[in-house]
Design a protein around this motif. Structure first.
Motif, mmCIF file in Angstrom:
data_model
loop_
_atom_site.group_PDB
_atom_site.id
_atom_site.type_symbol
_atom_site.label_atom_id
_atom_site.label_comp_id
_atom_site.label_asym_id
_atom_site.label_seq_id
_atom_site.Cartn_x
_atom_site.Cartn_y
_atom_site.Cartn_z
ATOM 1 N N GLN A 162 -4.057 22.468 5.130
ATOM 2 C CA GLN A 162 -2.665 22.881 5.366
ATOM 3 C C GLN A 162 -2.531 23.826 6.548
ATOM 4 O O GLN A 162 -1.425 24.144 6.969
ATOM 5 N N SER A 163 -3.632 24.335 7.069
ATOM 6 C CA SER A 163 -3.508 25.375 8.090
ATOM 7 C C SER A 163 -2.986 24.796 9.398
ATOM 8 O O SER A 163 -3.073 23.585 9.641
ATOM 9 N N GLY A 164 -2.450 25.671 10.207
ATOM 10 C CA GLY A 164 -1.928 25.258 11.515
ATOM 11 C C GLY A 164 -0.914 24.142 11.377
ATOM 12 O O GLY A 164 -0.006 24.189 10.551
ATOM 13 N N MET A 216 -13.044 26.538 8.681
ATOM 14 C CA MET A 216 -12.269 25.768 9.669
ATOM 15 C C MET A 216 -10.815 25.877 9.231
ATOM 16 O O MET A 216 -10.342 25.137 8.362
ATOM 17 N N SER A 217 -10.134 26.873 9.783
ATOM 18 C CA SER A 217 -8.773 27.175 9.371
ATOM 19 C C SER A 217 -8.262 28.278 10.285
ATOM 20 O O SER A 217 -8.836 28.513 11.355
ATOM 21 N N GLY A 218 -7.218 28.973 9.837
ATOM 22 C CA GLY A 218 -6.808 30.175 10.550
ATOM 23 C C GLY A 218 -7.572 31.356 9.965
ATOM 24 O O GLY A 218 -8.591 31.182 9.287
ATOM 25 N N GLY A 220 -6.517 33.298 7.613
ATOM 26 C CA GLY A 220 -6.213 33.467 6.192
ATOM 27 C C GLY A 220 -7.322 32.975 5.276
ATOM 28 O O GLY A 220 -7.614 33.580 4.249
ATOM 29 N N LEU A 221 -7.962 31.886 5.648
ATOM 30 C CA LEU A 221 -9.005 31.336 4.783
ATOM 31 C C LEU A 221 -10.264 32.215 4.831
ATOM 32 O O LEU A 221 -10.923 32.403 3.814
ATOM 33 N N LEU A 222 -10.563 32.792 5.959
ATOM 34 C CA LEU A 222 -11.712 33.706 6.038
ATOM 35 C C LEU A 222 -11.443 34.968 5.215
ATOM 36 O O LEU A 222 -12.343 35.506 4.568
HETATM 37 P P1 ADP Z 1 -2.770 29.588 9.539
HETATM 38 O O1 ADP Z 1 -3.419 30.241 10.719
HETATM 39 O O2 ADP Z 1 -2.179 28.292 9.928
HETATM 40 O O3 ADP Z 1 -1.846 30.520 8.866
HETATM 41 P P2 ADP Z 1 -4.671 30.162 7.430
HETATM 42 O O4 ADP Z 1 -6.113 29.862 7.385
HETATM 43 O O5 ADP Z 1 -4.299 31.564 7.716
HETATM 44 O O6 ADP Z 1 -3.959 29.225 8.509
HETATM 45 O O7 ADP Z 1 -4.079 29.679 6.053
HETATM 46 C C1 ADP Z 1 -2.773 29.915 5.670
HETATM 47 C C2 ADP Z 1 -2.704 30.168 4.192
HETATM 48 O O8 ADP Z 1 -3.086 29.008 3.457
HETATM 49 C C3 ADP Z 1 -3.618 31.265 3.710
HETATM 50 O O9 ADP Z 1 -2.862 32.122 2.911
HETATM 51 C C4 ADP Z 1 -4.665 30.540 2.854
HETATM 52 O O10 ADP Z 1 -5.108 31.374 1.810
HETATM 53 C C5 ADP Z 1 -3.866 29.387 2.323
HETATM 54 N N1 ADP Z 1 -4.611 28.196 1.899
HETATM 55 C C6 ADP Z 1 -5.919 27.911 1.941
HETATM 56 N N2 ADP Z 1 -6.184 26.663 1.518
HETATM 57 C C7 ADP Z 1 -4.985 26.126 1.168
HETATM 58 C C8 ADP Z 1 -4.568 24.852 0.657
HETATM 59 N N3 ADP Z 1 -5.444 23.889 0.421
HETATM 60 N N4 ADP Z 1 -3.258 24.671 0.436
HETATM 61 C C9 ADP Z 1 -2.359 25.630 0.703
HETATM 62 N N5 ADP Z 1 -2.684 26.850 1.191
HETATM 63 C C10 ADP Z 1 -3.977 27.098 1.422
#
Ligand code: ADP
Ligand code: MG
Length: 562
Positions: A162-164, A216-218, A220-222
């Motif tokens: 879902q990220s980005g 591999m995300s933004g 938030g996942l780290l």
């Molecule tokens: P972005 O940079 O796009 O905001 P992030 O990695 O910061 O990406 O993730 C955004 C949010 O999504 C974070 O709060 C994270 O905890 C949450 N997240 C992680 N995995 C999932 C998922 N499978 N579905 C929905 N939200 C998720």
């Protein structure tokens, strides 16, 4: 690539010449095209053998090599074997200025004899030698003892689909998967199903199964992963697992910072992803500071990036709705928020870093923990003493309840070569925040209390970048042992604030000499909002609104970096 004067004459190896291997091979597609190939400790040099003059030599630096593979061809009648080396050197961009890492593979056919097995063994000998020499050519930063991830290593890659723009998985398969195969890095892909899935997973995982966790995300996942690790009983070992980042979100601050620490020219989007993938394949690991954050509800979080209140936090959260546009969401959010610029009331105090004496390696410039908190809290009204400012970016705006308000304007070169010993609470086993009194207690007298109470933003950041194109702390390192505290006081005009954010792309905001912008290097801070409603974010994630305090824990985590 560069021209090189290395001599491929194998006889010189015996006389102390650095060359390690020399051979002649043919082109994989055309048997009549032959190359002389030499491998030294630092480079693979390829020269086409032909009768025509002006023979060009191509030199590949082994620091740019992620791996090399040997294999038989698809045709079973072919007695030849092959080896392919994979490089990611900096090359000029096709359409725009500057350089960026680009993939180059070099493949050779080995057909020395009629015995296919002997040819394969020779190809394997080359592949092995190239891989080994490349691993020995890891880039190093002065004074920092990087460690290498154990090889062969097993990596867990956590992807937030879902990220980005919702394309993290496609970006992984399109840009990273092949690179990991080239580098012979085995991995297991875990696709998160919901928020906090990764947090729960790493909290319970058998970490002995893994040599690194890669996100591999933004950011938030780290944040989830780090907090999951710190919630474990064995947090002290768990947090030492190397953490890698691949930009797949819209807020890729750590990825941009790691790329910047590798001293590579700026890169965005897929180029940034390729750079982070390259660092992952190289497998170097260095220390990373974490910041322990306490909230009013007694919850404690661990943060690797930032603590924000006011403008920055509002933009981060309000711009979530523009997530589909990617990193540009922050610029859009900034413009929208500027139109309705707000002032936030609150109290801010911090423990400044003392003027750093010349540091020895392995030490950090942190103030010693105060013995007992003695002075009135931020909650009480203080008779503030005005002191003159020393920094050109600071006007006389601080109140202080002590004379320990020494500012460090010299660059801090704190580096670590050893893992710090972390004190841990015997009951909870969590790391002890020795710099922080209870949130309802006054701050110690060694702290500086900011006189102003009207802010546009408060931002504590401990990496160089706040987003891919926001170079917020030009001198920051992942392990500098510092919280870089910025605040902007009320009264700043909209154009001046916009100018600061635009200048931040080049890290030039401090040179704007804006009297409303203050920058301090600190090791702990406390923020007590008075404005009843607002947003506080930690690493870009919303946390409970209210009093919050934080302190740095130098180098307690490990980051895969270049
Ligand atoms: P972005 O940079 O796009 O905001 P992030 O990695 O910061 O990406 O993730 C955004 C949010 O999504 C974070 O709060 C994270 O905890 C949450 N997240 C992680 N995995 C999932 C998922 N499978 N579905 C929905 N939200 C998720
Ligand atoms: Mg995010």
């Amino acid at each position: 690539m560069e021209k090189d004067a290395s001599d491929p004459d194998p006889s010189r190896q015996r006389n102390g010449f650095v060359g390690v291997l020399y051979g002649e091979f043919t082109d994989m597609l055309n048997d009549r095209v032959r190359y002389s190939v030499s491998l030294t400790e630092s480079a693979l040099t390829i020269q086409r053998i032909s009768s025509s003059p002006g023979r060009t030599k191509v030199v590949f630096n082994l620091t740019d090599c992620v791996g090399c593979r040997a294999y038989r061809g698809p045709d079973s009648a072919d007695v030849g074997a092959y080896f392919t080396a994979y490089f990611y050197p900096f090359k000029r961009r096709w359409m725009s200025a500057g350089v960026t890492r680009q993939r180059v593979e070099q493949c050779f056919r080995v057909a020395l004899v009629q015995d296919p097995l002997a040819n394969l063994q020779e190809a394997e000998r080359w592949a092995h030698a190239i891989r080994d020499a490349s691993a020995r050519q890891a880039p190093r930063r002065d004074g920092v003892a990087y460690m290498e991830v154990r090889r062969p290593c097993r990596i867990m890659i956590l992807v937030n689909p879902q990220s980005g723009r919702g394309q993290a998985l496609q970006l992984f398969t399109g840009h990273i998967q092949g690179m990991l195969t080239e580098a012979s890095v085995p991995y297991t892909l875990v696709i998160t199903e919901h928020q906090n899935h990764a947090r729960e997973l790493v909290r319970k995982a058998d970490l002995s199964q893994w040599d690194a966790l890669v996100i591999m995300s933004g950011d938030g996942l780290l944040f989830e992963v780090i907090n999951g690790l710190m919630e474990r009983e064995d947090w002290q070992e768990a947090i030492q697992i190397p953490l890698g980042i691949l930009p797949g979100g819209s807020g890729n601050a750590l990825a941009a910072s790691v790329h910047h620490y590798s001293q590579s020219p700026p890169a965005w989007n897929e180029e940034l992803l390729l750079s982070c993938g390259f660092m992952l394949c190289k497998g170097l690991v260095g220390p990373m500071d974490l910041v322990s954050v306490h909230l009013a509800s007694k919850q404690r979080l661990f943060s690797f990036l930032s603590l924000a209140w006011g403008f920055v936090a509002d933009v981060d959260i309000e711009s979530e709705k523009y997530r589909h546009v990617g990193a540009i969401r922050f610029l859009m959010g900034t413009l929208v928020r500027l139109a309705s610029l707000r002032v936030y009331q609150g109290r801010l105090a911090y423990l400044p870093v003392k003027e750093a004496p010349k540091l020895s390696k392995g030490s950090f410039t942190t103030n010693h923990p105060p013995s007992t908190p003695q002075h009135p809290s931020l909650c009480s009204s203080l008779p503030c003493q005005f002191i003159p400012n020393t920094s050109p970016n600071q006007s006389s705006r601080h109140g202080t309840n002590s004379n320990h308000n020494t500012r460090t304007n010299s660059s801090n070169n704190a580096i670590t070569t050893k893992r710090p010993q972390i004190e841990s609470d015997s009951k909870t086993r969590a790391p002890v925040d020795s710099l922080l009194p209870d949130l309802d207690q006054p701050v110690p007298e060694t702290w500086t209390v900011v006189k102003e109470e009207d802010f546009v933003l408060v931002l504590a950041i401990y990496q160089s970048h706040l987003a891919e194109d926001l170079w917020t702390v030009p001198g920051a390192m992942a392990d500098d042992g510092l919280i870089h505290l910025f605040y902007v006081t009320a009264g700043i005009s909209r154009p001046a604030l916009l100018r600061l954010f635009l200048a931040m792309e080049k890290g030039a905001h401090l040179a704007c000499s804006c009297p409303h912008l203050v920058y301090e290097k600190v090791t702990a801070l406390r923020l007590e909002p008075i404005t009843p409603q607002g947003m506080i974010t930690v690493d870009g994630e919303v946390v409970e609104y209210g009093p919050v305090q934080a302190q740095i824990h130098p180098g307690i985590a490990r980051l895969m970096c270049g």
